[in-house]
Motif scaffolding. Sequence first.
Motif, mmCIF file in Angstrom:
data_model
loop_
_atom_site.group_PDB
_atom_site.id
_atom_site.type_symbol
_atom_site.label_atom_id
_atom_site.label_comp_id
_atom_site.label_asym_id
_atom_site.label_seq_id
_atom_site.Cartn_x
_atom_site.Cartn_y
_atom_site.Cartn_z
ATOM 1 N N LEU A 28 6.708 4.003 1.111
ATOM 2 C CA LEU A 28 5.393 4.651 1.220
ATOM 3 C C LEU A 28 4.967 5.274 -0.110
ATOM 4 C CD1 LEU A 28 5.712 6.348 4.722
ATOM 5 C CD2 LEU A 28 4.155 4.492 4.085
ATOM 6 N N SER A 31 3.894 2.565 -2.424
ATOM 7 C CA SER A 31 2.641 1.914 -2.025
ATOM 8 C C SER A 31 1.415 2.693 -2.489
ATOM 9 C CB SER A 31 2.591 1.765 -0.498
ATOM 10 O OG SER A 31 2.265 3.009 0.121
ATOM 11 N N ALA A 33 0.431 5.452 -1.006
ATOM 12 C CA ALA A 33 -0.120 6.177 0.144
ATOM 13 C C ALA A 33 0.029 7.678 -0.065
ATOM 14 C CB ALA A 33 0.622 5.768 1.421
#
Length: 86
Positions: A28, A31, A33
Amino acid sequence: MSGASEFVSFLLGGVTVGAFVTPGELALIESGAVVDVTLRGVVAVHADVGEAVPLGDVPCTFIGGEPSPFVPAREEPLNPASTPAP
């Protein structure tokens, strides 16, 4: 360390911070995010001092793969007396 097997390290000013996260948390973070994680086994080392300072587990928010200056939301306020009544 509750599955935290992935090592992360970043430089904040003159301080290098190293810690562990889970493989899912690392995915995460990478990524980009917006994600709240608990960095586990945090150790900080100031460039001018060189001494490792263990900080334990530290909550951290990542945005765009970088640590954010914003603190994750807490379930309870730090000082319940300062919270206005509903």
